[in-house]
Scaffold this motif. Structure first.
Motif, short mmCIF file in Angstrom:
data_model
loop_
_atom_site.label_atom_id
_atom_site.label_comp_id
_atom_site.label_asym_id
_atom_site.label_seq_id
_atom_site.Cartn_x
_atom_site.Cartn_y
_atom_site.Cartn_z
N SER A 89 0.72 -1.20 0.00
CA SER A 89 -0.08 -0.05 0.03
C SER A 89 0.66 1.21 -0.13
O SER A 89 0.24 2.23 -0.31
CB SER A 89 -0.87 0.11 1.07
OG SER A 89 -0.16 0.08 2.40
N HIS A 90 2.08 1.37 0.49
CA HIS A 90 3.00 2.19 0.23
C HIS A 90 3.32 2.79 -1.24
O HIS A 90 3.36 1.76 -2.05
CB HIS A 90 4.25 2.07 1.12
CG HIS A 90 4.98 1.04 0.81
ND1 HIS A 90 4.68 -0.41 0.81
CD2 HIS A 90 6.44 1.02 0.13
CE1 HIS A 90 5.52 -1.32 0.47
NE2 HIS A 90 6.55 -0.46 0.00
N SER A 91 4.13 3.75 -1.18
CA SER A 91 4.33 4.26 -2.66
C SER A 91 5.76 3.55 -3.04
O SER A 91 6.66 3.63 -2.10
CB SER A 91 4.30 5.76 -2.69
OG SER A 91 5.15 6.22 -1.79
N HIS A 92 6.37 3.60 -4.19
CA HIS A 92 7.65 3.32 -4.41
C HIS A 92 7.89 4.37 -5.78
O HIS A 92 7.28 4.76 -6.30
CB HIS A 92 7.86 1.94 -4.78
CG HIS A 92 9.03 1.29 -4.63
ND1 HIS A 92 9.66 0.98 -3.40
CD2 HIS A 92 10.01 1.17 -5.56
CE1 HIS A 92 11.02 0.54 -3.68
NE2 HIS A 92 11.11 0.68 -4.93
N SER A 93 9.21 4.54 -5.79
CA SER A 93 9.73 5.37 -6.79
C SER A 93 10.88 5.05 -7.49
O SER A 93 11.41 3.94 -7.07
CB SER A 93 9.88 6.75 -6.16
OG SER A 93 10.87 6.76 -5.36
N VAL A 94 11.38 5.52 -8.53
CA VAL A 94 12.70 5.22 -9.30
C VAL A 94 13.82 5.41 -8.44
O VAL A 94 14.61 4.56 -8.29
CB VAL A 94 12.77 6.13 -10.53
CG1 VAL A 94 14.10 6.06 -11.08
CG2 VAL A 94 11.65 6.05 -11.67
N SER A 95 13.74 6.66 -7.65
CA SER A 95 14.89 6.87 -6.64
C SER A 95 15.19 5.66 -5.67
O SER A 95 16.35 5.39 -5.19
CB SER A 95 14.87 8.37 -5.89
OG SER A 95 13.59 8.26 -5.18
N GLU A 96 13.84 5.45 -5.16
CA GLU A 96 13.92 4.07 -4.03
C GLU A 96 14.35 2.88 -4.72
O GLU A 96 15.16 2.09 -4.15
CB GLU A 96 12.50 4.05 -3.54
CG GLU A 96 12.14 5.17 -2.56
CD GLU A 96 10.87 4.96 -2.19
OE1 GLU A 96 10.51 5.39 -1.13
OE2 GLU A 96 9.98 4.87 -2.81
N LEU A 97 14.22 2.63 -6.12
CA LEU A 97 14.72 1.54 -6.63
C LEU A 97 16.05 1.35 -6.70
O LEU A 97 16.72 0.65 -6.43
CB LEU A 97 13.94 1.27 -7.88
CG LEU A 97 14.60 0.20 -8.67
CD1 LEU A 97 14.04 -1.26 -8.26
CD2 LEU A 97 13.94 0.03 -10.38
N LEU A 98 16.68 2.95 -7.28
CA LEU A 98 17.92 2.83 -7.49
C LEU A 98 18.89 2.76 -5.75
O LEU A 98 19.75 1.96 -6.03
CB LEU A 98 18.28 4.20 -7.95
CG LEU A 98 17.81 4.56 -9.31
CD1 LEU A 98 18.07 5.86 -9.69
CD2 LEU A 98 17.90 3.68 -10.25
N GLY A 99 18.15 3.13 -5.14
CA GLY A 99 18.76 3.24 -3.53
C GLY A 99 18.74 1.66 -3.13
O GLY A 99 19.63 1.18 -2.34
N ALA A 100 17.80 0.92 -3.51
CA ALA A 100 17.44 -0.42 -2.89
C ALA A 100 18.55 -1.18 -3.56
O ALA A 100 19.43 -2.25 -3.18
CB ALA A 100 16.31 -0.83 -3.10
N ARG A 109 25.62 1.25 -12.01
CA ARG A 109 25.38 0.86 -13.17
C ARG A 109 23.88 1.11 -13.58
O ARG A 109 23.32 1.58 -14.39
CB ARG A 109 25.42 -0.55 -13.61
CG ARG A 109 27.25 -0.80 -13.79
CD ARG A 109 27.51 -2.36 -14.37
NE ARG A 109 28.74 -2.46 -14.41
CZ ARG A 109 29.67 -3.69 -15.09
NH1 ARG A 109 28.76 -4.54 -15.42
NH2 ARG A 109 31.11 -3.56 -15.04
N ILE A 110 22.92 0.88 -12.56
CA ILE A 110 21.64 1.21 -12.70
C ILE A 110 21.29 2.80 -12.87
O ILE A 110 20.27 3.13 -13.50
CB ILE A 110 20.63 0.62 -11.60
CG1 ILE A 110 19.12 0.33 -12.14
CG2 ILE A 110 20.95 1.13 -10.33
CD1 ILE A 110 18.19 -0.40 -11.30
N SER A 111 22.12 3.53 -11.84
CA SER A 111 21.99 4.92 -11.85
C SER A 111 22.48 5.56 -13.30
O SER A 111 21.93 6.35 -13.71
CB SER A 111 22.87 5.48 -10.97
OG SER A 111 22.51 5.26 -9.64
#
Length: 203
Positions: free
Chosen positions: A78-89, A182-184
């Motif tokens: 139910s929480h939101s996710h973002s591109v920046s959070e994916l990159l950080g993960a 690399r993902i960044s």
């Protein structure tokens, strides 16, 4: 205050169980992992283990949630996710090889296990993750930070695929693959090249 001692011990034991389960699931896969063996390695009886986790499915999902920074269960996103959070993960995952190994092995196993716990988890996880990242990309388009020539769902799907592929490469060659960098870099290239219309790639 007296209850804090037993409570803290309970939390510590739960973390110990998750550590053992992580290793077992990563080495053996879901079907071949035994609750009896996890209990034995955790210094518990099987009944004692069931006090912390009522079933193997519950334990398995608790371990996988570590991969998502201990967020909600796969059917409760139910929480939101973002591109920046994916990159950080992806960058943080370099410090947790056991979790990455579990995720890669179980996601591959789930593809041939239709209806299994792992299959249902990953189907829902990818649906949620792709939708959330697409929503973030759509917001960036509205703000003028990302070209509207690219479909947000396509961009999100590709970005998630790159993240997963980099994890596999990193497991095979950890000394040569910097997942975070690399993902960044890929995201920067995707944003820079987003003005190229999808129609240009069609016959």
């Amino acid at each position: 205050m007296a209850s804090r001692g037993p409570y803290a011990k309970g939390l510590a034991k739960r973390e110990e169980i998750l550590d053992v389960a992580l290793d077992e699931f990563a080495r053996r896969g879901y079907d071949r992992t035994s609750m009896r063996e996890i209990a034995r390695q955790s210094g518990l009886s099987q009944a004692g283990l069931l006090h912390y986790f009522s079933a193997k499915e519950e334990l398995f999902l608790a371990v996988l949630r570590r991969r998502d920074d201990r967020t909600t269960a796969p059917d409760e996103y139910s929480h939101s996710h973002s591109v920046s959070e994916l990159l950080g993960a992806v960058e943080r995952n370099a410090g947790e090889p056991g979790l990455v190994r579990l995720f890669v092995s179980m996601s591959a196993e789930s593809a041939v296990g239709d209806g299994s716990v792992a299959h249902d988890f990953f189907v829902e996880r990818y649906r949620w993750l792709t939708e959330e990242i697409a929503t973030d990309i759509r917001a960036q388009q509205e703000a003028g930070d990302f070209s509207t020539a690219v479909d947000p769902e396509d961009a999100a799907s590709i970005l998630v695929a790159v993240a997963d592929g980099l994890q596999l490469q990193w497991l095979l060659r950890p000394e040569s693959v910097d997942m975070g960098a690399r993902i960044s870099m890929f995201w920067s290239l995707l944003k820079a090249g987003a003005s190229v219309r999808q129609d240009d790639f069609l016959d």
